[in-house]
Motif scaffolding. Sequence first.
Motif, PDB file in Angstrom:
ATOM      1  N   CYS A  25       0.840  -1.200   0.000  1.00 44.07           N
ATOM      2  CA  CYS A  25       0.000   0.000   0.000  1.00 44.07           C
ATOM      3  C   CYS A  25       0.875   1.250   0.000  1.00 44.07           C
ATOM      4  N   ARG A  26       0.354   2.316  -0.590  1.00 44.60           N
ATOM      5  CA  ARG A  26       1.050   3.592  -0.557  1.00 44.60           C
ATOM      6  C   ARG A  26       0.034   4.698  -0.253  1.00 44.60           C
ATOM      7  N   VAL A  27       0.476   5.696   0.490  1.00 43.46           N
ATOM      8  CA  VAL A  27      -0.358   6.852   0.793  1.00 43.46           C
ATOM      9  C   VAL A  27       0.208   8.040   0.042  1.00 43.46           C
ATOM     10  N   GLU A  28      -0.668   8.762  -0.646  1.00 46.79           N
ATOM     11  CA  GLU A  28      -0.257   9.908  -1.449  1.00 46.79           C
ATOM     12  C   GLU A  28      -1.098  11.129  -1.055  1.00 46.79           C
ATOM     13  N   ALA A  42      -6.851  -4.948  -0.134  1.00 47.06           N
ATOM     14  CA  ALA A  42      -6.516  -3.955   0.880  1.00 47.06           C
ATOM     15  C   ALA A  42      -7.602  -2.882   0.931  1.00 47.06           C
ATOM     16  N   TRP A  43      -7.473  -1.978   1.929  1.00 43.28           N
ATOM     17  CA  TRP A  43      -8.392  -0.842   1.966  1.00 43.28           C
ATOM     18  C   TRP A  43      -7.868   0.213   1.011  1.00 43.28           C
ATOM     19  N   PHE A  74     -13.215   1.699  -4.491  1.00 41.42           N
ATOM     20  CA  PHE A  74     -12.613   2.425  -3.371  1.00 41.42           C
ATOM     21  C   PHE A  74     -13.673   3.085  -2.508  1.00 41.42           C
ATOM     22  N   GLU A  75     -13.218   3.618  -1.395  1.00 39.85           N
ATOM     23  CA  GLU A  75     -14.096   4.244  -0.412  1.00 39.85           C
ATOM     24  C   GLU A  75     -13.636   5.673  -0.153  1.00 39.85           C
ATOM     25  N   TRP A  76     -14.588   6.575  -0.068  1.00 38.93           N
ATOM     26  CA  TRP A  76     -14.301   7.937   0.390  1.00 38.93           C
ATOM     27  C   TRP A  76     -14.810   8.006   1.821  1.00 38.93           C
TER      28      TRP A  76
END
Length: 258
Positions: A25-28, A42-43, A74-76
């Motif tokens: 996973c990566r967060v941007e 994954a989430w 995906f989820e917001w």
Amino acid sequence: MEPQHLRDLYDRQLRREARPDGPGCRVERVGPVVRQTGPAHAWNGVLWSGLDAPGADAAIAAQIAHYRAAGLSFEWKLYGHDGPADLADRLLAAGFTAEDPETLMATEAAALPQDVPLPEGVELHAVTDEAGVRQVVEVHERAFGTDSSHIGRQLLDRLAADPDTVTAVVAVASGEPVSAARLELCPGTDFAGLWGGGTVEAWRGRGLYRALVAHRARIAAARGHRYVQVDAADTSRPILQRLGFLTLSTTTPYTYTV
């Protein structure tokens, strides 16, 4: 311990400065949006946004384009204090579906009851391997009536790659798993998250939920996390309020399927 202070701290540490919550996973941060992208199990979704009315629709369209290109639903994750005020309506207009709202709650881990007795004949087992993960998934599916295989895959991934960031526990009676819960530890932050607390119907009302909250809070405090937080369903909120949890906001998942 003021709710506004806790909410601001939560927003900064776990949303704006979020770290990936699993391998692959990566967060941007892309403009006013913080999102996570990872494997399909994954989430995947938007963790935080600082939008205004003029730019909101373009930002929403950009996230849809990003996850469509990756082939990922995906989820917001929309919080009650997020702006603009009509962001929920804009998400619905863009094709998202609103799930059930929950209440964001938090309290000091050390302030929670430390010794909640278990029902007679029940033992707590730490989850360390695939067999234990299968029990977690079994309890979750029996308690909530949903396919929880993705939770099992996420938990196995984290136990294998970064076991210091997650712990799970199963309550067992006569060899049968009857309750289970996870604790997600966020290194470098003041928070640990309580997730997946579920009990099969025949064992509800006997104190297992409270016992698993206390068990995980002790671990969180021992690992150096001052606060525990939870996205509480309506059934859990009154129990948590009695234990001393404060309400910080509401949170509603808006899902987009590609």
